[in-house]
Design a protein around this motif. Structure first.
Motif, PDB file in Angstrom:
ATOM      1  N   VAL A   1      18.612 -93.883  37.240  1.00  0.00           N
ATOM      2  CA  VAL A   1      20.310 -94.662  38.340  1.00  0.00           C
ATOM      3  C   VAL A   1      19.773 -93.970  38.946  1.00  0.00           C
ATOM      4  O   VAL A   1      19.830 -92.600  39.529  1.00  0.00           O
ATOM      5  N   GLN A   2      20.068 -93.726  40.485  1.00  0.00           N
ATOM      6  CA  GLN A   2      20.240 -92.853  41.663  1.00  0.00           C
ATOM      7  C   GLN A   2      21.679 -93.529  42.477  1.00  0.00           C
ATOM      8  O   GLN A   2      22.239 -95.390  42.386  1.00  0.00           O
ATOM      9  N   LEU A   3      22.211 -92.482  43.048  1.00  0.00           N
ATOM     10  CA  LEU A   3      23.601 -92.763  43.418  1.00  0.00           C
ATOM     11  C   LEU A   3      22.914 -92.604  45.124  1.00  0.00           C
ATOM     12  O   LEU A   3      22.884 -90.934  45.537  1.00  0.00           O
ATOM     13  N   ALA A  23      25.077 -97.393  44.349  1.00  0.00           N
ATOM     14  CA  ALA A  23      24.093 -97.362  42.897  1.00  0.00           C
ATOM     15  C   ALA A  23      23.073 -97.804  42.692  1.00  0.00           C
ATOM     16  O   ALA A  23      22.728 -99.469  43.330  1.00  0.00           O
ATOM     17  N   MET A  95      29.146 -89.065  41.834  1.00  0.00           N
ATOM     18  CA  MET A  95      29.078 -88.726  40.532  1.00  0.00           C
ATOM     19  C   MET A  95      29.107 -90.168  39.176  1.00  0.00           C
ATOM     20  O   MET A  95      30.383 -90.508  39.326  1.00  0.00           O
ATOM     21  N   ARG A  97      28.878 -90.917  35.203  1.00  0.00           N
ATOM     22  CA  ARG A  97      28.715 -91.589  33.863  1.00  0.00           C
ATOM     23  C   ARG A  97      28.442 -92.943  33.108  1.00  0.00           C
ATOM     24  O   ARG A  97      28.835 -93.518  33.332  1.00  0.00           O
ATOM     25  N   ASN A 101      25.469 -89.661  30.577  1.00  0.00           N
ATOM     26  CA  ASN A 101      24.958 -88.932  31.358  1.00  0.00           C
ATOM     27  C   ASN A 101      25.912 -89.361  32.162  1.00  0.00           C
ATOM     28  O   ASN A 101      26.885 -90.073  32.977  1.00  0.00           O
ATOM     29  N   GLU A 102      25.751 -87.755  33.032  1.00  0.00           N
ATOM     30  CA  GLU A 102      25.888 -87.743  34.773  1.00  0.00           C
ATOM     31  C   GLU A 102      25.058 -87.856  35.382  1.00  0.00           C
ATOM     32  O   GLU A 102      23.697 -87.445  35.795  1.00  0.00           O
ATOM     33  N   TYR A 103      25.010 -88.609  36.442  1.00  0.00           N
ATOM     34  CA  TYR A 103      24.396 -89.225  37.158  1.00  0.00           C
ATOM     35  C   TYR A 103      25.203 -88.805  38.909  1.00  0.00           C
ATOM     36  O   TYR A 103      25.855 -89.695  39.399  1.00  0.00           O
ATOM     37  N   TRP A 104      24.336 -88.511  39.841  1.00  0.00           N
ATOM     38  CA  TRP A 104      24.744 -87.122  40.820  1.00  0.00           C
ATOM     39  C   TRP A 104      23.924 -87.689  42.483  1.00  0.00           C
ATOM     40  O   TRP A 104      22.948 -88.569  42.108  1.00  0.00           O
TER      41      TRP A 104
END
Length: 114
Positions: A1-3, A23, A95, A97, A101-104
């Motif tokens: 996952v990319q933001l 995202a 970010m 969730r 999991n957290e994706y930044w």
């Protein structure tokens, strides 16, 4: 996952900016999405969040000026910032969730100055 955060820049006090957080996957499945900011020499702080049901929360310092939203069809979260103040200057991070999991995102710089 990319933001991927974008939309930062230089703006005069009282001006507006809209930040975007795109995202790489559908954001409908994110349980929460948030915007944080970090000013030089300060700790990262939560600016606003939006949970899957659509409820939103804001830091007291931005209430009435900032609006967080998400467009599930575009897999993008936004932060509309109005009436900007010099103290809003910071690097803004998004970010998400997902399944605990957290994706930044990488951060986008906002500078409010005359």
């Amino acid at each position: 996952v990319q933001l991927q955060a974008s939309g930062g820049g230089l703006v005069q006090p009282g001006g507006s900016l809209r930040l975007s957080c795109a995202a790489s996957r559908i954001i409908f499945s994110f349980t929460a999405m948030k915007w944080y900011r970090q000013a030089p020499g300060k700790q990262r702080e939560l600016v606003a969040d939006i949970i899957s049901g659509g409820s939103t929360n804001y830091a007291d310092s931005v209430k009435g000026r900032f609006t967080i939203s998400r467009d599930n069809a575009k897999n993008t979260m936004y932060l509309q910032m109005n009436s900007l103040k010099p103290e809003d200057s910071a690097v803004y991070y998004c970010m998400g969730r997902l399944y605990g999991n957290e994706y930044w995102g990488q951060g986008t710089l906002v500078t409010v100055s005359s």
